[in-house]
Structure formats: structure tokens, C-alpha cells
Design an enzyme around this catalytic site. Sequence first.
Site, PDB file in Angstrom:
ATOM      1  N   ASP A  12     105.794  -2.874 104.371  1.00 13.10           N
ATOM      2  CA  ASP A  12     106.059  -3.426 103.056  1.00 13.10           C
ATOM      3  C   ASP A  12     107.432  -2.925 102.591  1.00 13.10           C
ATOM      4  OD1 ASP A  12     105.452  -4.545 100.406  1.00 13.10           O
ATOM      5  OD2 ASP A  12     105.188  -2.462  99.791  1.00 13.10           O
ATOM      6  N   ASP A  14     108.850  -2.840  98.669  1.00 17.49           N
ATOM      7  CA  ASP A  14     108.822  -2.093  97.413  1.00 17.49           C
ATOM      8  C   ASP A  14     107.740  -1.029  97.412  1.00 17.49           C
ATOM      9  OD1 ASP A  14     110.924  -3.406  95.986  1.00 17.49           O
ATOM     10  OD2 ASP A  14     109.614  -5.121  95.703  1.00 17.49           O
TER      11      ASP A  14
END
Length: 206
Positions: A12, A14
Site C-alpha cells: 500500500d 499512504d
Amino acid sequence: MDLGDVSAVLLDMDGTLVDSDAAVVRAWTVWAVEHDVDLDTVLAIAHGTPAHATVRRLLPHLDEAGVATSAARQLALQYEDLADVTALAGADDLLAVLDRSGLPWAIVTSADARLAAARLGAAGIAAPLLLTAEDVTTGKPDPEGYLAAAARLGADPARCLVVEDSPAGLAAGRAAGMRTAGLRELEADLRLSDLGQLAHLLHRSR
């Protein structure tokens, strides 16, 4: 968990590779005020979820055009807000281990392409493969993004490791049939204190 047979690492953006928490909160704070929505309610569901999905859940009275307009406004608040966006602790070490070992990796994010490029640029991260909100029809917790990344890397999903910091992202990894590593003390196959720990474990497994 044995990492010796991991054939790809899917990350991922953020909160996992990039520290953008403050910018995300600032944007949702402005959005919440503009729409008269309780900020705590917004922040409880926004992390790791595409903006349009969050807007649709919080403002169910909007039609699809209204959802798109509201989500675009929320994203626009973030595009230039990069002053304190940096790589998270251990990110450089992890990416160096992945590159040295030749282990394929990709970033799968709920951000759109413009925001992802801006934040990764601010953090000094160049992804060999980046899948954004534009590359999927349904965002996390749907597994589509992670399955698409595995397919493009030519990796067996069962041998992929998903690294996430949100419940929605970890749910997407599990639904894809992949092993999961969780930050922020989240329950996962492997619980991480930071990315440096994963770098050490992958290096040792190789």
C-alpha cells in the site's frame, strides 16, 4: 511466518510506504466542514478506502455525479499538500532489500494516479509497478487491485505478501488469497513494528 517462498511483495502507499497522515487528515477536515459531516465519523472509515467509496457511504443521498464531484473535491485538497509528505521509517531499507534480492514488488493504492505520483515523488520512491484508483473498478477491501498486480508481475497470489496499514487493505489481501503483513498493530499473518523489520526478515529469508 516463513518468507522464503514469497515471490512478490505488494505494498500500500499512504501510511505504509509514505507518511501522508497529516495531509490526509487536513483534506478530510476541510471536506467534513464543507459538507457538515462529523470529522471523527469521516476519519473512522476513510483510511485505506477510495475517496468515492467514503463519500458514498457518508452522503448516501448523492447520485453518482454528486459522489464523483465531492470525491474530486476531496482529492483536489491533497494534490499540492506535500510539504510534510515523506517516506516512512524503514521504507528505504525495505525497497533496497527488494531491489538487491530481485524480488518483484508493486504499489497498490486507493489514491488516483495524480495524487500517487505527487506523494511518491515527494517521498523519493519510484515504483516498478503502480496500480491506482483508475486501474480498478472497485477499491479496497475488494481484492481486484492486488490480484491485478500479481497478474502483471506474473506471481502466484498464494505466494504474494501484501503489506498494509488499514483494515480495508488487509481485507483486500486476504480476499485475494495472499499472505498479509500489518502495520499499526493490526492483526495479520505477520505483525510489523515498522518496514525496517520486514526488510530484516526478507533479507534473512534470502
